[in-house]
Design a protein around this motif. Structure first.
Motif, short mmCIF file in Angstrom:
data_model
loop_
_atom_site.label_atom_id
_atom_site.label_comp_id
_atom_site.label_asym_id
_atom_site.label_seq_id
_atom_site.Cartn_x
_atom_site.Cartn_y
_atom_site.Cartn_z
N TYR A 46 9.84 -57.30 -31.40
CA TYR A 46 8.57 -56.62 -31.16
C TYR A 46 7.45 -57.58 -31.51
CZ TYR A 46 10.83 -51.96 -31.30
OH TYR A 46 11.58 -50.84 -31.06
N HIS A 47 6.37 -57.51 -30.75
CA HIS A 47 5.15 -58.21 -31.15
C HIS A 47 4.04 -57.17 -31.19
CE1 HIS A 47 1.45 -60.60 -30.00
NE2 HIS A 47 1.73 -60.94 -31.24
N ASP A 48 3.74 -56.68 -32.41
CA ASP A 48 2.70 -55.66 -32.54
C ASP A 48 1.34 -56.31 -32.33
OD1 ASP A 48 4.10 -53.16 -33.43
OD2 ASP A 48 4.88 -54.57 -34.92
N HIS A 49 0.48 -55.66 -31.55
CA HIS A 49 -0.86 -56.22 -31.32
C HIS A 49 -1.74 -55.96 -32.55
CE1 HIS A 49 -0.74 -56.28 -26.65
NE2 HIS A 49 0.43 -56.55 -27.18
N VAL A 50 -2.38 -57.01 -33.02
CA VAL A 50 -3.29 -56.84 -34.15
C VAL A 50 -4.66 -56.44 -33.60
CG1 VAL A 50 -4.31 -57.95 -36.15
CG2 VAL A 50 -1.99 -58.57 -35.44
N LYS A 51 -5.11 -57.22 -32.61
CA LYS A 51 -6.40 -56.85 -31.98
C LYS A 51 -6.09 -55.96 -30.79
CE LYS A 51 -10.80 -58.32 -30.42
NZ LYS A 51 -10.91 -57.75 -29.08
N LEU A 52 -6.64 -54.75 -30.83
CA LEU A 52 -6.32 -53.79 -29.78
C LEU A 52 -7.43 -53.76 -28.73
CD1 LEU A 52 -5.15 -50.93 -32.13
CD2 LEU A 52 -3.70 -52.28 -30.62
N ALA A 53 -7.03 -53.46 -27.48
CA ALA A 53 -8.04 -53.23 -26.44
C ALA A 53 -8.89 -52.03 -26.88
CB ALA A 53 -7.34 -52.94 -25.11
N HIS A 54 -10.14 -51.96 -26.38
CA HIS A 54 -11.04 -50.93 -26.90
C HIS A 54 -10.53 -49.51 -26.69
CE1 HIS A 54 -12.20 -51.53 -22.70
NE2 HIS A 54 -12.58 -50.27 -22.71
N TYR A 55 -9.65 -49.31 -25.68
CA TYR A 55 -9.17 -47.95 -25.38
C TYR A 55 -7.85 -47.62 -26.08
CZ TYR A 55 -6.62 -50.90 -22.13
OH TYR A 55 -5.87 -51.89 -21.60
N ALA A 56 -7.25 -48.58 -26.77
CA ALA A 56 -5.90 -48.33 -27.32
C ALA A 56 -5.97 -48.09 -28.83
CB ALA A 56 -5.02 -49.53 -27.03
N ASN A 57 -5.07 -47.23 -29.34
CA ASN A 57 -5.00 -47.13 -30.79
C ASN A 57 -3.66 -47.63 -31.35
OD1 ASN A 57 -3.46 -44.95 -30.13
ND2 ASN A 57 -4.75 -43.40 -31.07
N ALA A 58 -2.81 -48.18 -30.49
CA ALA A 58 -1.60 -48.90 -30.91
C ALA A 58 -1.03 -49.60 -29.68
CB ALA A 58 -0.57 -47.95 -31.48
N ALA A 59 -0.45 -50.77 -29.86
CA ALA A 59 0.15 -51.49 -28.74
C ALA A 59 1.17 -52.49 -29.26
CB ALA A 59 -0.93 -52.23 -27.94
N VAL A 60 2.25 -52.63 -28.51
CA VAL A 60 3.31 -53.58 -28.89
C VAL A 60 3.90 -54.18 -27.62
CG1 VAL A 60 5.14 -51.79 -28.88
CG2 VAL A 60 5.41 -53.81 -30.31
N ASP A 61 4.34 -55.44 -27.73
CA ASP A 61 5.10 -56.05 -26.63
C ASP A 61 6.55 -56.13 -27.06
OD1 ASP A 61 2.73 -56.53 -25.33
OD2 ASP A 61 2.56 -58.59 -26.09
N ILE A 62 7.46 -55.92 -26.12
CA ILE A 62 8.86 -56.28 -26.37
C ILE A 62 9.00 -57.67 -25.78
CG2 ILE A 62 11.27 -55.80 -25.80
CD1 ILE A 62 10.55 -52.82 -25.83
N GLU A 63 9.37 -58.62 -26.63
CA GLU A 63 9.47 -60.02 -26.18
C GLU A 63 10.94 -60.43 -26.10
OE1 GLU A 63 5.33 -61.92 -27.86
OE2 GLU A 63 7.16 -62.31 -28.98
N TYR A 64 11.20 -61.32 -25.15
CA TYR A 64 12.55 -61.87 -24.99
C TYR A 64 12.48 -63.39 -25.24
CZ TYR A 64 16.87 -63.41 -22.79
OH TYR A 64 18.09 -64.00 -22.56
N ASP A 65 13.54 -63.90 -25.84
CA ASP A 65 13.58 -65.33 -26.15
C ASP A 65 14.04 -66.13 -24.92
OD1 ASP A 65 13.56 -67.72 -27.44
OD2 ASP A 65 15.27 -67.30 -28.77
N PHE A 66 13.08 -66.43 -24.04
CA PHE A 66 13.36 -67.22 -22.84
C PHE A 66 13.62 -68.67 -23.25
CE2 PHE A 66 10.77 -63.72 -21.13
CZ PHE A 66 11.49 -63.38 -20.00
N PRO A 67 14.14 -69.50 -22.35
CA PRO A 67 14.32 -70.91 -22.70
C PRO A 67 13.01 -71.57 -23.13
CG PRO A 67 15.45 -70.41 -20.66
CD PRO A 67 14.67 -69.19 -21.02
N PHE A 68 11.86 -71.02 -22.70
CA PHE A 68 10.56 -71.60 -23.07
C PHE A 68 9.92 -70.81 -24.21
CE2 PHE A 68 10.70 -69.34 -19.03
CZ PHE A 68 9.94 -68.21 -19.32
N GLY A 69 10.73 -70.03 -24.94
CA GLY A 69 10.21 -69.32 -26.13
C GLY A 69 10.10 -67.82 -25.92
N PHE A 70 9.73 -67.11 -27.01
CA PHE A 70 9.57 -65.66 -26.93
C PHE A 70 8.35 -65.31 -26.08
CE2 PHE A 70 12.43 -65.35 -30.59
CZ PHE A 70 13.11 -64.17 -30.29
N LYS A 71 8.56 -64.46 -25.06
CA LYS A 71 7.44 -64.04 -24.20
C LYS A 71 7.60 -62.56 -23.87
CE LYS A 71 5.37 -68.06 -23.24
NZ LYS A 71 5.03 -68.65 -24.43
N GLU A 72 6.45 -61.94 -23.54
CA GLU A 72 6.43 -60.50 -23.25
C GLU A 72 7.22 -60.15 -21.98
OE1 GLU A 72 2.45 -59.15 -22.49
OE2 GLU A 72 3.14 -57.25 -21.65
#
Ligand code: GAP
Length: 488
Positions: free
Chosen positions: A278-304
């Motif tokens: 999980y990558h929890d968002h610290v800075k949220l978009a103005h309309y959101a009160n929580a947000a997280v990305d599920i990231e996968y470890d691709f050959p070029f690193g963890f990405k959403e």
């Protein structure tokens, strides 16, 4: 990327092309940047991934229904959603090479180089600077950072940069027969808005009671300034999104549930747990009160791969304001009208496809003391495999093809199966391994006598003798949807 992972990724891309999974778009004209076509096996795999998502989200949930909204929407949709004013990337041009870059990505590449060179503190300081410039929408500051860190154009090698400007990512076109009086319409940059504008239609026609969800799979378009990493960042891609409408005040509880549910869905595909985070968002978009990305470890690193967002009542309230139509729900349990809050789950189908390819691809060394040998294999979950079984007559004569075709015509009613009689049986097994077929059915001389066949398994390469009459059940048990859905 280390040399090893770089080679692995290059091999995944060339394997995908060689075996008909993914081709560069309009390749005979040298391709179109960041646009790809799915080939004969890629289309099958993609359809299976869509089915997995649709079954898990719609079929397994009594309170989620699916729709298929149009790509074109009334232009005011995008004013209300904020995309016309705010869906931008900071962009910079190099005056010598005439190449355009995303300013933040040029800086991120520099951070990666500092890290590779062991300059960790410098990398961290630059990351903090970048974050604060992006948070403040400070475009001149981005240019200063680029200059201060001597970032040069990868093509020209010069620092002859333009100012940083905002670049809207939406593609537009004209609707109507004549350009005069025609309206500008946009190719949707996300499928979500097609759900929001249909909230009342679905709620009323489906007599849906909150909490309920609306799911959709469809194309989205973004004029990405920088396209890279194969099908990771494309200009035309597909999203699978679900908006879950809840009573205000309950949204964070639902957000937590969906966060867990969605990770479980990814893990059921069979990848190692350590490949996801999980990558929890610290800075949220103005309309959101929580947000997280599920990231996968691709050959070029963890990405959403997927985002889960608690979007409050922002979208419905905006559409209410811009359309002048009430988008409210009467909640009989509390005897109140309100604009529902929304939890969104949004996954990119093409990125999911890439996780499955990277997770499944293996080049196996099968050498023994006497013989050098190897195979390329795609260890797809059997339910997702494009071809479920291959039917192979041992030879092209003596009635073996007829017997094999008889089995084929029975199995093809329920499963996507393939017939192959060309080359040696060993070569045919290897071809099926390379496209991820979970099993091969070999028809030989014994089959003509006792109606049995050899069943050869892709991953273990083990073989067993089974009755031909049992094949429907054997294949069904191996590739049935309950094997995936049962794990949820
Ligand atoms: N409605 C919310 C939304 O669109 P997003 O984070 O911009 O959120 C959701 O996109 C998902 O769509 C991402 O997690 C990613 O998997 C996929 N996606 C976004 N841009 C993409 C692109 N240019 N190419 C491929 N997939 C993309």
């Amino acid at each position: 990327m280390s040399k090893q992972t770089d080679d692995f990724f290059k091999n995944v891309i060339s394997h995908a092309k060689e075996y008909g999974f993914v081709f560069p778009s309009s390749e005979i004209y040298d391709g179109l940047s960041a646009v790809y076509d799915y080939g004969q096996l890629g289309a099958e795999l993609k359809n299976n991934l869509k089915t997995y998502w649709w079954k898990a989200m719609v079929q397994l949930h009594e309170n989620i229904v699916g729709i298929d909204a149009a790509i074109f929407m009334h232009p005011t949709t995008w004013k209300a959603s904020g995309h016309i004013d705010g869906f931008n990337d900071p962009m910079i041009d190099n005056k010598d090479s005439k190449k355009r870059y995303r300013a933040d990505q040029l800086i991120e590449d520099k951070i990666a180089r500092y890290e590779t060179d062991g300059k960790t503190e410098k990398a961290q300081r630059l990351q903090t600077d970048l974050n604060s410039a992006l948070n403040d929408d400070d475009l001149p500051r981005l240019k200063v950072i680029i200059e201060e860190h001597n970032i040069v154009c990868p093509m020209s090698g010069t620092k002859n940069w333009t100012d940083v400007r905002q670049f809207n990512l939406m593609f537009s076109t004209q609707m109507g027969a004549s350009a005069e009086g025609a309206d500008t319409v946009y190719l949707r940059p996300e499928t979500a808005q097609g759900i929001f504008v249909n909230f009342l239609n679905v709620q009323k026609s489906g007599r849906m009671k909150i909490p309920f969800g609306i799911a959709q799979i469809g194309k989205a378009f973004r004029n990405e300034v920088i396209a890279r990493q194969f099908i990771m960042r494309m200009r035309e891609f597909e999203q699978m999104e679900m908006q879950f409408f809840v009573r205000p005040g309950t949204e964070l509880e639902w957000y937590g549930k969906w966060k867990e549910t969605r990770l479980k869905w990814h893990l059921a595909l069979g990848g190692e747990q350590t490949k996801y985070r999980y990558h929890d968002h610290v800075k949220l978009a103005h309309y959101a009160n929580a947000a997280v990305d599920i990231e996968y470890d691709f050959p070029f690193g963890f990405k959403e791969v997927e985002g889960i967002h608690s979007r409050t009542d922002f979208d419905l309230s905006q559409h209410q304001k811009f359309s002048g139509k009430k988008l409210q729900y009467f909640d009989p349990e509390i005897n109140q009208n309100y604009v529902p809050y929304v939890i969104e789950t949004s996954i990119g189908l093409d990125r999911l496809f890439l996780t499955v390819l990277c997770n499944s691809f293996e080049e196996q060394d099968l050498s023994t003391e006497d013989k050098q040998d190897s195979r390329s294999v795609l260890h797809f979950h059997p339910t997702l495999a494009p071809i479920k079984a291959a039917i192979l007559p041992l030879t092209k004569k003596d009635g073996l093809p007829d017997k094999a075709r008889e089995i084929l015509s029975r199995l093809k009613m329920d499963y996507n199966v393939q017939y192959d009689e060309k080359d040696s049986i060993g070569k045919r097994y290897r071809r099926q391994d390379a496209i991820g077929t979970p099993c091969c059915i070999t028809v030989d001389y014994q089959s003509l006598e006792d109606d049995t066949v050899t069943l050869r398994h892709r991953d273990s390469m083990e073989q067993e003798r089974v009755a031909a009459v049992d094949l429907e059940k054997i294949i069904g048990d191996l590739v049935g949807w309950k094997n995936l859905l049962g794990a949820l």
